[in-house]
Structure formats: structure tokens, C-alpha cells
Design an enzyme around this catalytic site. Sequence first.
Site, PDB file in Angstrom:
ATOM      1  CG  ASP A  95      13.726   8.130  31.007  1.00  0.00           C
ATOM      2  OD1 ASP A  95      14.541   8.889  31.300  1.00  0.00           O
ATOM      3  OD2 ASP A  95      12.597   8.287  30.409  1.00  0.00           O
ATOM      4  CG  ASP A 195      14.287  13.120  33.836  1.00  0.00           C
ATOM      5  OD1 ASP A 195      13.362  13.176  32.977  1.00  0.00           O
ATOM      6  OD2 ASP A 195      14.076  13.477  34.906  1.00  0.00           O
ATOM      7  CD  GLU A 245      13.219  16.109  29.779  1.00  0.00           C
ATOM      8  OE1 GLU A 245      12.275  16.515  29.482  1.00  0.00           O
ATOM      9  OE2 GLU A 245      14.061  15.854  30.705  1.00  0.00           O
ATOM     10  CG  HIS A 319       6.813  11.326  29.231  1.00  0.00           C
ATOM     11  ND1 HIS A 319       7.941  11.351  28.498  1.00  0.00           N
ATOM     12  CD2 HIS A 319       7.158  11.500  30.505  1.00  0.00           C
ATOM     13  CE1 HIS A 319       9.034  11.735  29.245  1.00  0.00           C
ATOM     14  NE2 HIS A 319       8.135  11.862  30.464  1.00  0.00           N
ATOM     15  CG  ASP A 320       7.279  15.369  30.259  1.00  0.00           C
ATOM     16  OD1 ASP A 320       6.663  14.599  31.292  1.00  0.00           O
ATOM     17  OD2 ASP A 320       8.375  15.432  30.021  1.00  0.00           O
TER      18      ASP A 320
HETATM   19  C1  GLC Z   1      11.586  15.353  32.835  1.00  0.00           C
HETATM   20  C2  GLC Z   1      10.554  14.158  32.535  1.00  0.00           C
HETATM   21  C3  GLC Z   1       9.347  14.399  33.372  1.00  0.00           C
HETATM   22  C4  GLC Z   1       9.468  14.478  34.831  1.00  0.00           C
HETATM   23  C5  GLC Z   1      10.645  15.460  35.056  1.00  0.00           C
HETATM   24  C6  GLC Z   1      11.140  15.291  36.397  1.00  0.00           C
HETATM   25  O1  GLC Z   1      11.056  16.387  32.047  1.00  0.00           O
HETATM   26  O2  GLC Z   1      10.370  13.880  31.272  1.00  0.00           O
HETATM   27  O3  GLC Z   1       8.061  13.478  33.123  1.00  0.00           O
HETATM   28  O4  GLC Z   1       8.349  15.020  35.644  1.00  0.00           O
HETATM   29  O5  GLC Z   1      11.566  15.266  34.195  1.00  0.00           O
HETATM   30  O6  GLC Z   1      12.023  13.890  36.467  1.00  0.00           O
END
Ligand code: GLC
Length: 546
Positions: A95, A195, A245, A319-320
Amino acid sequence: MDFQNSVVYQIYVKSFCDSNGDGVGDLNGIRAKLPYLKSMGVDYIWVTPFFPSPMFDNGYDVADYCAVNPLFGTMRDCEDMIEEAGRLGIGFMFDMVFNHTSWDHVWFRKALAGDPEYMDYYIFRDGVNGGPPLDWTASFGTPAWEYVPDLDKWYLHLFDKSQPDLNWENPKVREELKNVIRFWLGKGVKGFRFDVLNLISKPEHLEECGPGSGSSYCKDGPRIHEFIREMVTDTGIEDLVTVGEMASTTLENCIRYSNPESHELAMCFNFHHLKVDYKNGDKWALMDPDLVRLHQIFREWQEEMSRQGGWNAVFWCNHDQPRVVSRFGDEGTYWKRSAKMLGTFIHFLRGTPYVYQGEEIGMTNAHYTDIEQYNDVECINYYQILRERGSSEQEALEVLARRSRDNSRTPMQWNPRHNAGFTNGTPWLEIPDNYRFINVETEERDPDSVLNYYRTLIRLRKQYPIIANGGIRFLETGNVRVFAYERTLGEQRLTVVCNFGGQEERAALTLNAGTVLLCNDKADQMERLQNGGLTLRPYEAFAVLS
Ligand code: GLC
């Protein structure tokens, strides 16, 4: 192994398996569970950040991209984990948190000390009238600019103030980040998850932006495609499994990010389908899922991606996000059937399916009732905000119980014994009571379990090329709760029907005669077809191959 045929399993390292009794999952814990993942049939494991970090955002605040946080193990453990997975035919995706670093990163430390070279790694600006340069909010509910008195300047952070945004306009920053990719490639990593990648290119005239959410001004920015292409081609990862993402992105951009002709990524995550229960778009305002909207989003994205050569990561959980069975399914009478229905819907779509740890056994939300039980920075901030806006303690806790990211971060439930088999110590986050019956060991023994159903879903993908390679078209069912789509490859057709409702539902469907490839109840659909339609049982799902 190409990514269309693959299934990715996501591990949230802190909550997966604790090998040394400190209450926190670790790399050796992951290693111990590789045979389990092999038995699931997954091809890749995306593991969330385990790099040195002050852990304000549980590792998404990275202080050193090329080292291992002692909390999770050593570099040797990491190498062993990669190697052992490789022997089992499983590749790791690491990641890469490249939109921001931690404020503990040496680059930011040097920037704070006033070193102009490193100040240019970040986004520092002068204030306006004694306040921040712009009236922006960060994603976790605070202002997006932080003042540094010694420098008399403000720095941008689209997330927590401990996560300063990097300046991608600076070619040195881009080179540093490419070296991070090269470092992990050298260790045998087979893919990457990036990310919040579509936030890296900031608006050209930042100072002229209006007020509001910082991320909304930065998404899919002017140089985004150029930056991604450069990073990917310069590091030679074009043919690996890469997923970006993409926060609040557009369909058009996602097609570009993932179309092989653009030389960017293998696929994207987008989140539009996971906002259909946000009242007026506000995550912290509760609403039942709008199924009409959900259907519309899937239909549009799936059909257009297919038509224009894009490729999506398909998923419900990470995880979010709160647990999907608690969100779109049923935790009670139809727990098992609804968990299977939701899995069916995702795994037969066009795209690469992602399974988030615990989803394959039907894990639920945490059901915490006290603010002290929570850990996540976002929900703790929002608890305060909700209280300030006038919610009672009870009301605010109800919102958190449905929306907190901690819902997905409770430890993996391995067995019905002490601490669900996650740790011998005290788990860092409380485990819901239902581990007594929702756990891997119990479900291994039950041929009809959610776990064994997920195994079948993954196996079918390897067996029937239509699942990975077929086209897709959504079908009219005349019922907002019944979703149906048809995959086609050559002469073959795969029809998938899912009842998203907890009641019997009638659907106006004409099914071609064929074999029921999979279903989460009795496979008697063909006999039940009557008068040009079918009555579906609550949360029923099936797939017919003809
Ligand atoms: C992404 C991750 C999340 C994190 C954010 C900032 O959305 O999945 O868990 O808090 O980025 O890095």
C-alpha cells in the site's frame, strides 16, 4: 496470472493475526495464515501499511516508506512473508501512501526546520489576514491548513494534520516516490495499491480556489494522468497488478486510469456505490440505502466500463467501510443468506473482486456503545462535531455505530475461543461477541457456511472464463429490490439474480433454460418460474449458465 482472473484479499495488518501476544496483528501473523488464504484460492494479498508511523491514522501516516514498523515485525519477517507467499503462488500488493507523509517523516522534519529544499516537498503557503490561505476542510473534519509559527507559514493536509500533503509538482518528490516502488519491487512485491491517488495533482492556481472540502478541489487534478503514467512507466510496473484508490472520481477518469491504452493502472476503486446511505451526501447523517440509486450506479459504471475498455476493482468492504452484511444485508434471521447474496452480486460482476478480511465469514459491525471503545481519528473527531451540532450522546453514538471505520477494524475472528483466536494478549480493539459463532474454525466445519460459499465463488471464477472475460448488461426486473445482470461470452450467458430485500419479492424475469451454477438457497428456480416471473425468497441469489 492476469488481473482479470484474479481475486484479491485485503489484510488490515493491525487486526489480522497477532503472533507475539502484544494485542496487535503483525507480519508473522500474516505468514502463519498464508495456508488459509491459499485454501480460499486468492491470488493477491493487499496488505495495509506496516511501515514506521506514529499511527495517528493507523499507518496511513508513513514516516519511512522503506522500512518495517517494529510494532509489526522486522524487514526479515517481511522478506520471509513475501517469499513464503510466492511459494504458494500468492503475490503481495503493498500500500503506497503517496499523497502525504507523516509529519514524522524526515522530509517533513527538515521542512519544519526551514530547509527550503524540503519545504518544497510539501505545500506551504502564506496566510491571509492572519488566517489560513484558504478556508478548506480536511477529510477528518478539521481545517485543512496548519500554521507553523516558526516559519510563519501554513501547510496543506487533506487528512489529519499529522499527514502533510506532498508537492507532486516538484520532480524530486516524484523521483523519491519512484524509488520507493523500486525498493519494494526488489523485495519481490507483485503489485501496488495507491492510497487516495487521484488527490495528488493540486489545482494550478491553488490560492484562487473557493471554500469547502479540500479534497473536492483536488480530485482528478490537472496533471493527474501525466503523474500516474510517469510513475508507472518509469518504474516498469505497467504489467503488474496496480489499483488506485480514486476518491469521488468520475466514470470518464476511471476509464482513462484503467484503459491499457493510457498506460496508467490495472484498475481503480471508486466509492459511489458506498454513499447511497449518506443522507444528502453526508456520511454522518443516517439513511437507509437507496436501492434505486445503488442499482443505477452499478448499471452505469459496469456497462460503460465494459463498453469503453476500463476495469474496476469490485468490492463492498475495506478498512474504511462498515461491514456490508450489517449495511446492505441482515445480521439476524437472514445473516448467512444475505452475506452470501452480497458476495454473489460482487463476484459475478465485471471487474476484479476484493475480499476484505472477515467478509468471507460474514463478520458484522462492532456495535460499540461507548465512545471509549473507539479508536479511529475520523470517528472521534466526528463524535465531537455531532455533539457540537446538537446531537445527544446517544444519537451521536448511534451514528458512529453505523458509520465508524472501526466497524471493519475489529480483530479477525479465527475461532470461538479466547479473543477469537486473534491474540493471546489484550486486543487493541474490542471484539464483537458474535465471534462465538462467526469465526473461521466453526465455518470450516460447515459445508453450507459463508466461508465455503466464498471459496466456491472464487473457484467458479477460475473455472468459467465468462466471469472474468464476459461482457455485462443489467436486466429489468420490475422490482427495485431485485438486481439482475447478464454476462455474455460467445454463445454463453450467465444470468445473476439477487434479492436485496428481506421479504419475498416478485421479479418479472424470463430466464433461459440452463444450469444453476450457484445459489444461496434451494436450486429450484427453474421450477418456480411462473407466468413470466419468479418469486424470490428473502436475500435469495443465484446464477444460471445457459
Ligand atoms: C485512504 C485510506 C484511509 C486513510 C486515508 C488517508 O482513504 O484507505 O484509511 O485514512 O486514505 O491516508
